[in-house]
Write a protein that holds these residues in place. Structure first.
Motif, PDB file in Angstrom:
ATOM      1  N   MET A 255       4.109  26.107 -29.306  1.00  0.00           N
ATOM      2  CA  MET A 255       3.734  24.894 -28.615  1.00  0.00           C
ATOM      3  C   MET A 255       4.516  24.911 -27.363  1.00  0.00           C
ATOM      4  N   HIS A 256       4.500  25.719 -26.293  1.00  0.00           N
ATOM      5  CA  HIS A 256       4.921  25.754 -25.174  1.00  0.00           C
ATOM      6  C   HIS A 256       4.330  24.772 -24.230  1.00  0.00           C
ATOM      7  N   GLN A 257       2.982  24.411 -24.598  1.00  0.00           N
ATOM      8  CA  GLN A 257       2.353  23.360 -23.749  1.00  0.00           C
ATOM      9  C   GLN A 257       2.346  22.010 -24.361  1.00  0.00           C
ATOM     10  N   GLY A 258       3.305  21.892 -25.245  1.00  0.00           N
ATOM     11  CA  GLY A 258       3.548  20.443 -25.742  1.00  0.00           C
ATOM     12  C   GLY A 258       3.190  20.152 -27.435  1.00  0.00           C
ATOM     13  N   TYR A 259       3.938  19.390 -28.061  1.00  0.00           N
ATOM     14  CA  TYR A 259       3.464  19.039 -29.372  1.00  0.00           C
ATOM     15  C   TYR A 259       2.360  18.680 -29.519  1.00  0.00           C
ATOM     16  N   ARG A 260       1.438  19.399 -30.618  1.00  0.00           N
ATOM     17  CA  ARG A 260       0.216  19.084 -30.798  1.00  0.00           C
ATOM     18  C   ARG A 260       0.039  17.602 -31.577  1.00  0.00           C
ATOM     19  N   GLY A 261       1.285  17.158 -32.113  1.00  0.00           N
ATOM     20  CA  GLY A 261       1.107  15.967 -32.996  1.00  0.00           C
ATOM     21  C   GLY A 261       0.786  16.273 -34.240  1.00  0.00           C
ATOM     22  N   GLU A 262       1.072  15.168 -35.185  1.00  0.00           N
ATOM     23  CA  GLU A 262       0.842  15.259 -36.544  1.00  0.00           C
ATOM     24  C   GLU A 262      -0.398  15.365 -36.870  1.00  0.00           C
TER      25      GLU A 262
END
Length: 430
Positions: free
Chosen positions: A258-265
């Motif tokens: 997730m280098h492009q940001g946390y995908r979320g729960e």
């Protein structure tokens, strides 16, 4: 009537109930007599769930190398950093992934780095760590010396490589990513390689079959994982076809860099639901969260993002810690998962040079390390707890499934409470 056995209990939130054990332990002395009314101390020593990271940072030190030696072909921190990293690493993890990228493992045909990787594997095994080899078959980093071979000879070389390495490491490494990123294998064009060329003639399904069947034949006790970053319906389709074809897959590997940001729960839960439907354990095999600038969203292949410097920042470190806790809670709560491997421990020598580790370049732990330790060895861990056995010499362990120790009068024995649910075991304090 005897009173109910005393409980060595550690409170666990309801969403993790499927991770818990209630194990009644009958404690005997050396003569086989129950230790009734005896004060004993119960302590957790290991999780059943696999909390993992890569072990690349320790290859040099495990082989007695120094910073003056050639740079590690597998990446990772300098050997001198190992003394700082070791207590931090083992303070969190019970599972390690070691690199068997074929081009680097066997840069010259017939000269594999077996001894070097074996020394590293034994270093971790001696410390009670479960070891995974990654991977046996992968189009990326396939040896250049394969290119001059015919397809038939390439296949023979792949089969021989699998048999050789799985056999050599059996008993030390019994968990392997059998084939990596097979979804893209037939159409991989970033680099000409002999593995993709073979896949074009042999077919995607038969490449997977070859990897699994050769590895299982070499070590029938090994657990083999199908691992991929492509989490689209194409991966689900491949899994379905493999299972219909009778290929024995022991676990499904899911990458989440997730280098492009946390995908979320919600997104992660959806992924786990989709791949959990096959009834096989799901391993979160490669997770990363950066503590610096987020990679631009328009980058398709993460390897294409090349920057001169990618520093960790105070703001990024706080964000990484919060996202790390959210991600681990979510994955640990999902019933399909059996392990979560974070990809890279230290920023030094990290993949893409990203600030994705839990330890800064200077060797100090980030807030994400502290936050994970509070979860794994705090909220989800039973510290030494003293209770008194009942008239039958029994005590009940209520906590997260794993391994425990029971101590009385300076004598200690192990208790395997790795299976969730209610169980009964008898142990002897000799």
């Amino acid at each position: 009537m005897n009173a109910a056995p005393k409980r060595a209990a550690h409170a666990v939130a309801s969403q993790y109930a499927h991770r818990t054990t209630s194990t009644t332990v009958t404690v005997l002395d050396a003569a086989g007599v129950p230790l009734a009314g005896r004060e004993v101390t119960v302590e957790q020593t290991r999780h059943a769930f696999g909390f993992g990271n890569t072990g690349f940072d320790f290859i040099g030190s495990a082989n007695g190398e120094t910073d003056a030696d050639a740079e590690s072909i597998f990446g990772g921190a300098k050997p001198s950093r190992a003394t700082t990293l070791e207590p931090l690493w083992f303070g969190l993890y019970n599972t390690v992934t070691l690199p068997f990228y074929w081009r680097r493992f066997e840069p010259a045909e017939g000269h594999p780095n077996t001894d070097r990787l074996m020394a590293t594997a034994r270093y971790f095994a001696e410390r009670g760590t479960t070891i995974k080899g990654h991977p046996l078959v992968w189009h990326t980093l396939a040896p250049q010396w394969l290119m001059d071979k015919s397809d038939a000879d390439v296949e023979a070389a792949i089969r021989a490589r699998i048999r050789r390495d799985v056999t050599a490491f059996a008993g030390v490494i019994d968990l392997w990513d059998a084939i990596n990123e097979a979804v893209i294998l037939p159409v991989f064009t970033a680099e000409e390689n002999a593995v993709t060329r073979l896949a074009l003639s042999k077919g995607q399904l038969e490449m997977v079959r070859m990897a699994f069947e050769e590895a299982h034949a070499a070590n029938p006790s090994a657990r083999l994982v199908l691992n991929d970053f492509d989490l689209s319906a194409d991966y689900e389709n491949l899994i379905e076809r493999c299972l219909e074809a009778g290929i024995q897959i022991d676990a499904i590997g899911v990458q989440t860099h997730m280098h492009q940001g946390y995908r979320g729960e919600d997104a992660i839960t959806s992924i786990l639901d989709r791949f959990g439907r096959f009834g096989l354990p799901v391993q979160m095999t490669e997770t990363t969260l950066v503590s610096g600038e987020i990679m631009p969203a328009d980058i398709v292949d993460l390897n294409d993002y090349q920057v001169e410097s990618w520093p960790s920042t105070p703001e990024g470190e706080e964000r990484q810690a919060q996202e790390m806790v959210s991600h681990y809670r979510n994955v640990f709560a999902h019933p399909a998962t059996e392990s979560l491997t974070y990809w890279g421990f230290a920023d030094e020598g990290s993949w893409l040079g990203a600030p994705s580790g839990l330890v800064r370049v200077d060797g100090t732990p980030k807030p994400s390390y502290v936050a994970l330790q509070e979860l794994i060895k705090g909220e989800w861990w039973m510290k030494p707890t003293t209770v008194v056995t009942d008239d039958a010499g029994c005590v009940v362990i209520d906590g997260i499934a794993g391994e425990y120790s029971v101590t009385a009068n300076d004598k200690t024995t192990k208790v395997n409470a790795s299976a969730p649910g209610k169980h009964e075991v008898t142990v002897t304090l000799a």
